[in-house]
Enzyme design. Structure first.
Site, PDB file in Angstrom:
ATOM      1  N   GLU A  25       6.492  -8.829   3.513  1.00 59.96           N
ATOM      2  CA  GLU A  25       7.376  -7.677   3.645  1.00 59.96           C
ATOM      3  C   GLU A  25       7.183  -7.036   5.020  1.00 59.96           C
ATOM      4  OE1 GLU A  25       6.066  -3.817   2.315  1.00 59.96           O
ATOM      5  OE2 GLU A  25       4.775  -4.803   0.831  1.00 59.96           O
ATOM      6  N   LYS A 159      -1.102   0.766  -6.795  1.00 56.60           N
ATOM      7  CA  LYS A 159      -1.943   1.864  -6.335  1.00 56.60           C
ATOM      8  C   LYS A 159      -2.280   2.790  -7.491  1.00 56.60           C
ATOM      9  CE  LYS A 159      -0.320   1.740  -1.570  1.00 56.60           C
ATOM     10  NZ  LYS A 159       0.593   0.596  -1.706  1.00 56.60           N
TER      11      LYS A 159
END
Length: 311
Positions: A25, A159
């Site tokens: 990405e 996360k």
């Protein structure tokens, strides 16, 4: 060209010959680091992937054109840009229509990579279900996109800013396979154990490659629910993870600050990431970069193992 996509020459040749390719990405490069640190990281990740025997394919939109495998000129434009748009899969046609530049998220990178036949994708962490999603319905587009993209996504889980348990449950609902790499615990990015047990584990790149081949066979046979991604959760070693006390203090103070300042929706994650970086004295960024490097290497090993399977 592949329809409205441009495929880098090196990537195109590797795909045509059945070689190993790893998608990357571009959001981390455009939004996660300043220049020239982002350019240095891009070169390092490319070198890691090539060192294993695979071809790197960084994905972005340049002047309205989705590109899988940035060349040097496009990469230079990406890493030097200020205020570049952050594009999820739904944003791609809008950026194309306006001729905009844009960095791709997990969702848009996965969609574009799968469209050209790339099988392996390395990232830091997935987006997921946000805390408080019962009231806000706030969930990353990454999850739904992965439900219909036949990729193996090497990541460090999600996360800890997110609702990890709800994210794993949502992946199950969406028929996205999840397995740990040499772990039976789903990682929480900065921390190697996000508090959720995993049913499946792999110990070698070759075993992951065999699972990918089995998925492709089921997909070719038209088996419902077998065409989504495999999320390969690759945790940090104990010595590299963020200190538990530091992590918990940063998370608690960050969530409190976000509430006090009225931060909500998609603004929460970048706010909390910046807060982590500030209150940990840069330790969270060190962990982030270690994760990306490890995932790039493992993704390349998996891609090479997959390419070596008998056709």
């Amino acid at each position: 060209m592949n329809g409205q996509l441009r495929i880098g020459e090196e990537v195109r040749d590797a795909l045509a010959s059945g070689g190993a390719v790893v998608a990357l990405e571009s959001t981390l490069l455009a939004h996660g680091l300043p220049f020239p640190e982002n350019e240095e990281l891009a070169r390092e990740l490319n070198a890691i992937i090539r060192g294993v025997g695979a071809v790197p394919a960084t994905v972005a939109v340049v002047a309205g054109e989705p590109i899988v495998g940035l060349d040097d000129a496009s990469m230079a434009r990406l890493v030097r840009s200020h205020g570049m748009a952050k594009l999820s899969a739904r944003d791609l046609p809008l950026a194309m229509a306006r001729g905009s530049d844009g960095a791709t998220t997990v969702a848009s990178t996965a969609a574009l990579s799968a469209a050209v036949g790339i099988k392996t994708f390395a990232t830091g962490g997935l987006g997921g279900v946000h805390r408080g999603a019962r009231e806000t319905y706030d969930e990353s587009a990454d999850l739904a996109t992965l439900s219909n993209t036949p990729l193996t996504v090497v990541c460090a889980g999600v996360k800890s800013l997110l609702d990890i348990s709800a994210t794993v449950e949502r992946l199950e609902t969406l028929n996205v396979a999840v397995a740990g790499y040499r772990t039976d615990r789903f990682p929480g990015f900065y921390r190697r154990d996000g508090g959720v047990a995993l049913d499946w584990t792999f110990d070698t790149p070759e075993s992951v490659a065999r699972a990918m081949r089995a998925r492709d066979r089921l997909r070719a046979a038209g088996v419902s629910g077998a065409g989504g991604a495999l999320v390969l959760a690759n945790p940090l070693p104990v010595e590299a993870e963020l200190d538990e006390v530091m992590h918990d203090a940063a998370l608690a103070s960050g969530l409190e600050a976000a509430t006090a300042q009225g931060i909500s929706g998609k603004a929460v994650t970048p706010f909390l990431l910046a807060h982590f970086h500030r209150v940990t004295g840069g330790e969270s960024l060190r962990v982030n970069l270690a994760i990306v490097r490890r995932n790039a290497r493992l993704a390349a090993e998996v891609a090479v193992a997959h390419a070596r399977l008998p056709k």
